[in-house]
Design a protein around this motif. Structure first.
Motif, short mmCIF file in Angstrom:
data_model
loop_
_atom_site.label_atom_id
_atom_site.label_comp_id
_atom_site.label_asym_id
_atom_site.label_seq_id
_atom_site.Cartn_x
_atom_site.Cartn_y
_atom_site.Cartn_z
N TYR A 10 0.82 -1.20 0.00
CA TYR A 10 0.00 0.00 0.00
C TYR A 10 0.87 1.27 0.00
O TYR A 10 0.65 2.17 -0.81
CB TYR A 10 -0.95 0.02 1.21
CG TYR A 10 -1.65 1.33 1.34
CD1 TYR A 10 -2.78 1.61 0.56
CD2 TYR A 10 -1.18 2.33 2.18
CE1 TYR A 10 -3.42 2.83 0.64
CE2 TYR A 10 -1.81 3.55 2.26
CZ TYR A 10 -2.92 3.80 1.49
OH TYR A 10 -3.54 5.02 1.55
N VAL A 11 1.84 1.32 0.89
CA VAL A 11 2.70 2.50 1.01
C VAL A 11 3.42 2.78 -0.30
O VAL A 11 3.49 3.92 -0.76
CB VAL A 11 3.71 2.33 2.18
CG1 VAL A 11 4.85 3.34 2.08
CG2 VAL A 11 2.99 2.46 3.52
N HIS A 12 3.93 1.73 -0.93
CA HIS A 12 4.70 1.91 -2.15
C HIS A 12 3.84 2.12 -3.40
O HIS A 12 4.37 2.46 -4.46
CB HIS A 12 5.69 0.76 -2.34
CG HIS A 12 6.85 0.88 -1.41
ND1 HIS A 12 6.86 0.33 -0.15
CD2 HIS A 12 8.03 1.51 -1.54
CE1 HIS A 12 8.00 0.62 0.44
NE2 HIS A 12 8.73 1.33 -0.38
N SER A 13 2.55 1.93 -3.29
CA SER A 13 1.68 2.18 -4.43
C SER A 13 0.71 3.32 -4.15
O SER A 13 -0.23 3.54 -4.90
CB SER A 13 0.90 0.91 -4.79
OG SER A 13 0.03 0.55 -3.74
N GLY A 14 0.96 4.06 -3.09
CA GLY A 14 0.06 5.13 -2.67
C GLY A 14 0.36 6.46 -3.33
O GLY A 14 0.87 6.54 -4.45
N SER A 15 0.10 7.51 -2.61
CA SER A 15 0.12 8.86 -3.15
C SER A 15 1.49 9.55 -3.07
O SER A 15 1.64 10.65 -3.59
CB SER A 15 -0.90 9.72 -2.40
OG SER A 15 -0.56 9.80 -1.02
N LEU A 16 2.46 8.93 -2.45
CA LEU A 16 3.76 9.58 -2.23
C LEU A 16 4.80 9.15 -3.26
O LEU A 16 4.79 8.02 -3.75
CB LEU A 16 4.28 9.25 -0.84
CG LEU A 16 3.38 9.67 0.32
CD1 LEU A 16 3.94 9.16 1.62
CD2 LEU A 16 3.21 11.19 0.34
N GLU A 17 5.72 10.06 -3.54
CA GLU A 17 6.81 9.79 -4.47
C GLU A 17 7.75 8.71 -3.89
O GLU A 17 8.07 8.76 -2.70
CB GLU A 17 7.64 11.05 -4.73
CG GLU A 17 6.87 12.30 -5.06
CD GLU A 17 6.44 13.08 -3.82
OE1 GLU A 17 5.24 12.97 -3.47
OE2 GLU A 17 7.26 13.76 -3.21
#
Length: 139
Positions: A10-17
Motif C-alpha cells: 500500500y505505502v509503495h503504491s500510494g500517493s507519495l513519491e
C-alpha cells in the motif's frame, strides 16, 4: 507478517513519491539504529536514483540545503512520529508544516510509511538481522 507486507505494498503504491518514501524509511531507521533496514533502504534509494550526497547527509537534513520543503516536512513528521512526545504526541508546528505540504490523504500515507518502517525496525533489531545480503529488485 502478511499484514506488514500488505501495508508495504500500500505505502509503495500510494500517493507519495518513491524517493520521498525511501528518505523517510532511511531516517526512521537511522533514529532506531536498524543496520539491516539502513542497508536495504540505502540500496533501494540508490536504485531509484537518490544521490550519495543526500543519503550521507540525511541525519543532518535540517542543516543541508538540498532537501525540498516537502522533504523537510516529511522528515520532521517522520522524526515526530518515530519519537512520539509522551505528553503532546506530534507538535503543532510539525503538523502545520506537514499539512502545508501534504494533502490529507498524503499525510495519512506518510504516517503509514512511518508506522511501517518502525514496525520493520522493531522486527529486525531484536532478531539481529545482519545487513549486507539484500539486493534491490531490478527495475
Amino acid at each position: 507478517m502478511k499484514p506488514l507486507f500488505a501495508l508495504n505494498k500500500y505505502v509503495h503504491s500510494g500517493s507519495l513519491e518513491p524517493a520521498l518514501i525511501e528518505l523517510v524509511l532511511m531516517r526512521a531507521s537511522q533514529l532506531n539504529g536498524c543496520a539491516y533496514c539502513l542497508d536495504m533502504h540505502s540500496k533501494d534509494a540508490r536504485a531509484a536514483g537518490e544521490t550519495e550526497q543526500r543519503l550521507y547527509v540525511l541525519q543532518a537534513w535540517r542543516e543541508a540545503p538540498f532537501y525540498s520543503d516537502r522533504e523537510r516536512a516529511a522528515l520532521a513528521w517522520c522524526e515526530a512520529v518515530t519519537r512520539l512526545d509522551p505528553v503532546h504526541g506530534v507538535a503543532d508546528d510539525v503538523y502545520e508544516q506537514a499539512r502545508a505540504q501534504f494533502s490529507e490523504k498524503e499525510l495519512g500515507d506518510l504516517n503509514m510509511a512511518v508506522i511501517l518502517i518502525n514496525a520493520w525496525n522493531r522486527i529486525a533489531i531484536p532478531f539481529q538481522n545482519p545487513p549486507g545480503a539484500y539486493q534491490p529488485a531490478k527495475h
